[in-house]
Design an enzyme around this catalytic site. Structure first.
Site, PDB file in Angstrom:
ATOM      1  N   CYS A  23      37.146  53.425  32.544  1.00 15.27           N
ATOM      2  CA  CYS A  23      36.212  53.410  33.684  1.00 15.27           C
ATOM      3  C   CYS A  23      36.865  52.823  34.945  1.00 15.27           C
ATOM      4  O   CYS A  23      36.269  52.859  36.017  1.00 15.27           O
ATOM      5  CB  CYS A  23      34.934  52.661  33.346  1.00 15.27           C
ATOM      6  SG  CYS A  23      35.204  50.917  33.005  1.00 15.27           S
ATOM      7  N   CYS A  64      34.758  46.156  32.168  1.00 20.51           N
ATOM      8  CA  CYS A  64      34.329  47.520  32.510  1.00 20.51           C
ATOM      9  C   CYS A  64      33.302  47.492  33.628  1.00 20.51           C
ATOM     10  O   CYS A  64      32.689  46.468  33.908  1.00 20.51           O
ATOM     11  CB  CYS A  64      33.644  48.168  31.300  1.00 20.51           C
ATOM     12  SG  CYS A  64      34.774  48.565  29.969  1.00 20.51           S
ATOM     13  N   CYS A 113      30.769  52.724  32.239  1.00 25.21           N
ATOM     14  CA  CYS A 113      31.923  53.062  31.386  1.00 25.21           C
ATOM     15  C   CYS A 113      31.518  54.010  30.260  1.00 25.21           C
ATOM     16  O   CYS A 113      30.535  53.773  29.557  1.00 25.21           O
ATOM     17  CB  CYS A 113      32.537  51.800  30.775  1.00 25.21           C
ATOM     18  SG  CYS A 113      33.992  52.203  29.776  1.00 25.21           S
ATOM     19  N   CYS A 122      39.584  47.998  32.044  1.00 29.78           N
ATOM     20  CA  CYS A 122      39.447  49.159  31.163  1.00 29.78           C
ATOM     21  C   CYS A 122      40.114  50.379  31.800  1.00 29.78           C
ATOM     22  O   CYS A 122      39.946  50.643  32.984  1.00 29.78           O
ATOM     23  CB  CYS A 122      37.961  49.435  30.940  1.00 29.78           C
ATOM     24  SG  CYS A 122      37.622  50.967  30.071  1.00 29.78           S
TER      25      CYS A 122
HETATM   26 ZN   LIG Z   1      35.446  50.779  30.649  1.00 30.80          ZN
END
Ligand SMILES: [Zn+2]
Length: 359
Positions: free
Chosen positions: A79, A45, A49, A76
């Site tokens: 994000c 991330c 995030c 991820c």
């Molecule tokens: Zn994330």
């Protein structure tokens, strides 16, 4: 694989790392500075995030995106560490709105624009202003002026040009014409020279910044508090040129110039289109030869260009420079070493010198 038994009472290094606080705060300003991966979920991330905070015992902080990728985890989805950050995607949205304004034949309402970029009108207005330094309405007005200049140089008649630029009333336009063009449209059309100057305005830590280029290179870098005033300044400097808004490629160049403002010591090898008298050009070249972190006096420069008596003229040439930072006139100080004036404000000069010293 055998690992030495862990001391269960010692906190995981992530929990005590100062960067971890940025993750807990979902700090957008930390995006791009580091990344983190979560062993339990197998994802990595960016610091901001929005997902639920992980247990720091399972988190590893990474200095680079490559380092995060090397975990073999996946990016991820929330994000999107491989994509644009929230700020960069905001910039992309605002750039899209700018293009819509520029390409529209009619003036678009705030609601139309907000709708086109799928934001609420009030949020869009705030985001537009914070990104560009001007309201959508002011941006549209400035663009109409640029189009009018363009039209006057190409269109068959002055009236056609006025309508093509989106001014719906000839009378109202003529009321503003001398303010906008500095001369009547008919005179402007007669005197229009066939040169295109592309420009864009951005915000940097020193305020608003305008970057303008001809086909040959950067002709102006202007700094100031007010984006509209910078656009007017550019018009004054190039009264005969067609001023056109920069495209996405140009925004990238502007981003590099903003980078130069933030870290002037790094330098930037920009193609410049330097316009001035032969004397001014010699002075400006001498300025470009001053390394970052050093200052010279007007007298030093006069000596360097082989005109030791021309100290006053050197000061004049420094003041006439309109490519801030890339032609580093901020590196010239008084003969006694005191900070002298700066076309873009002595505070900006002090700050630029501080950044070069500190870096
Ligand atoms: Zn994330």
């Amino acid at each position: 694989m055998d690992k030495p038994a862990k001391d269960r009472t010692a906190p995981h290094p992530t929990a005590t790392d100062p960067r971890w606080r940025h993750v807990l705060a979902r700090d957008k300003t930390a995006d791009g500075a580091f990344w983190y991966s979560v062993a339990t979920t197998g994802i990595y991330c960016r610091p901001s995030c929005p997902s639920r905070a992980a247990n720091p015992d399972h988190v590893t902080l990474h200095d680079s995106l490559d380092d995060a990728r090397a975990t073999g985890f996946r990016a991820c989805k929330r994000c999107n560490p491989e994509g644009l950050s929230a700020d960069a995607s905001h910039a992309a949205i605002i750039a899209k709105a700018c293009r819509l304004i520029e390409h529209s034949e009619t003036s678009l309402s705030l609601a139309d624009l907000a709708d086109a970029v799928e934001l609420s009108p009030s949020y869009f207005h705030r985001l537009f202003k914070s990104t560009t330094g001007v309201t959508p309405k002011a941006y549209a007005a400035a663009h109409r002026v640029a189009r009018l200049r363009d039209g006057l140089d190409k269109a068959g008649s002055v009236t056609q040009a006025i309508y093509a630029a989106g001014f719906n009333s000839n009378g109202r336009f003529y009321e503003q014409a001398s303010d906008i063009l500095g001369m009547t449209p008919t005179r402007y059309k007669a005197g229009g020279r066939d040169e295109e100057i592309c420009f864009a305005i951005a915000q940097c830590s020193l305020g608003a910044i305008l970057v303008a280029s001809s086909a040959k290179g950067v002709v102006s870098i202007l700094l100031g508090d007010d984006a509209n005033a910078l656009a007017e300044d550019l018009q004054d400097r190039f009264p005969q040129a067609h001023l056109v808004g920069g495209d996405a490629d140009y925004d990238r160049l502007v981003a590099r110039v903003v980078g130069l403002v933030e870290a002037p010591k790094l330098g930037l090898d920009l193609p410049l289109d330097v316009r001035g008298t032969a004397f001014q050009q010699r002075v400006w070249q001498a300025l470009r030869d001053i390394p970052a972190g050093r200052t010279l006096s007007y007298r030093d420069i006069a000596e360097r260009i082989g005109a030791p008596k021309a100290v006053r003229a050197v000061a004049g040439a420094c003041a006439a420079n309109h490519i801030a930072i890339a032609i580093p006139c901020h590196r010239v100080v008084r003969n006694d070493g005191a900070l002298s004036g700066y076309a873009w404000g002595v505070e900006r000069k002090r700050e630029l010198l501080r950044r070069e010293d500190a870096a």
